[in-house]
Structures are given as structure tokens and as C-alpha cells.
Enzyme design. Sequence first.
Site, PDB file in Angstrom:
ATOM      1  N   SER A  36       0.653  -0.805   0.362  1.00  0.00           N
ATOM      2  CA  SER A  36      -0.085   0.229   0.004  1.00  0.00           C
ATOM      3  C   SER A  36       0.549   1.421  -0.101  1.00  0.00           C
ATOM      4  CB  SER A  36      -0.649  -0.149   1.773  1.00  0.00           C
ATOM      5  OG  SER A  36      -0.330  -0.354   2.222  1.00  0.00           O
ATOM      6  N   HIS A  54       7.536   3.372  10.371  1.00  0.00           N
ATOM      7  CA  HIS A  54       6.623   2.247  11.162  1.00  0.00           C
ATOM      8  C   HIS A  54       4.918   2.865  11.516  1.00  0.00           C
ATOM      9  CE1 HIS A  54       6.999  -0.482  14.023  1.00  0.00           C
ATOM     10  NE2 HIS A  54       6.410   0.871  14.823  1.00  0.00           N
TER      11      HIS A  54
END
Length: 225
Positions: A33, A128
Site C-alpha cells: 500500500s 513505522h
Amino acid sequence: MNPETAPDAEARRSTPPVRALLRVAVLISGGGSTLANLIERICDGRLRGVRIVQVVSSRPDVRGVEIARGAGLPLAIVQRRDFAALDAFSDALVHAIGQTPTDLVVMAGFLCRWRIPPPWRGRVLNIHPALLPAFGGQGMFGHHIHEAVLRSGATRSGCTVHLADDEYDHGPILAQREVPVLKDDTVETLTARVGQAERELYPEILQTIADRGTAWLDSFIRPVK
Ligand code: GRF
């Protein structure tokens, strides 16, 4: 003829210098994605001056590979399990990245630890989905992160873009974007909210690097005393 008084000198002075493209290798392991978001923004002009010159996947059979192929991007598969030693895996990655001139490596859902050799230190980015240093490290990926955030009772989460080093989710932080954790949040709703922040923050940082040059990253690296 004096080039500074030539008829087109004025035109040249008012034309902004042509910037070199930021050539990026993207490392993936899964759904892709993050890669899809970068491709979309490059294609529609929201992310300017960036070209993806190589995609390297640590798995052959993931959606991210289909996305790379669909976009016609050069693709290499480098699987961790094909190498007994971390160094050999890291060498293979570096070899795959080095197939074409590259300025920056962008980890995009890349789940393998690797040893970043000196020429690439300070030139490898990661994103992250949490506010590092909280909720990072080995085992902190995907739904595990958001589960841990919900369990902790934290009221804020978000995402972090950082320079990668040889540890999981470790290295100088370039930017973070916070999102609220709501009382009735589930892993799914929190994933979606953080994901939205990720889709904005990573391209923003890449745009900054494309505009300022990779040397901008050096300001985040503390000199070794
Ligand atoms: C994102 O949460 C990102 O922060 C992490 O991997 C997830 C995206 O994976 N590094 P992908 O791009 O869909 O494979």
C-alpha cells in the site's frame, strides 16, 4: 557574443534550474500500500522530482509485487530464506538496489532486518506506524503494533519516518505525525487512521528530500565522537 547579454540571457535567468530527479529504490515485503501510494502521487503530480527506479521484494507472491509489475517498475526478488547469513542477504539486497543509479532507499513495509553498508548509511528511510521509540522493534509489525497501543491505554498514536540503521525500527527520526486514539477504537479503525497519516507523511518527506537534495538527511546524523 557575450552570453550574459545574448537575447535569451534574461529568459535563462528567470527559469528555475532543472533539478535532478531523486532516484529511489523501494523495498517491500507485503501488501504494497505504501508503494501504491507513492506511485499514485508520482503519477498525478503531487510528488514531484521523484522516480522509482527499482523495487525489491523479500517475497515473490505478495500484492506489492503485482503493484510493481502493474506499474512497469523494475522488480527484483530477494528472499531472506535463500541466505543463511544476514551479511549474504544484505549483500544480495545491495546488489539488487545497485542495478541502476539510485540516490535513496525507501523501505515500504519491508519486514526483514538487513545490514546497511557504509555507502548507504543515512540514505535508507523507513516508515513505522507508531510514535517511535514506543511500539517499535522485533515483532512490532502490522496489527501487533496497534493491538499493543490499544492495550497500553495510550491516547495518541501516529507514524514515524526515520533513517534506518541495522536494528528494527531504529535510527534518527526525521518526522512524526500524531493521531488520536479514540475510546471505541478497534485495531481496524486505528490502523486506518494511522494509515491515512502515513500516506501523507512519507510523500511529504520524500518531497522535501527531492527539493533539498539527499544532503538534507546528513543534518539528522549525529557525528560519532
Ligand atoms: C505500514 O503500516 C508501514 O508503516 C509499515 O508497513 C505497513 C504498510 O505495508 N512499514 P504495505 O506497504 O502495505 O506493504
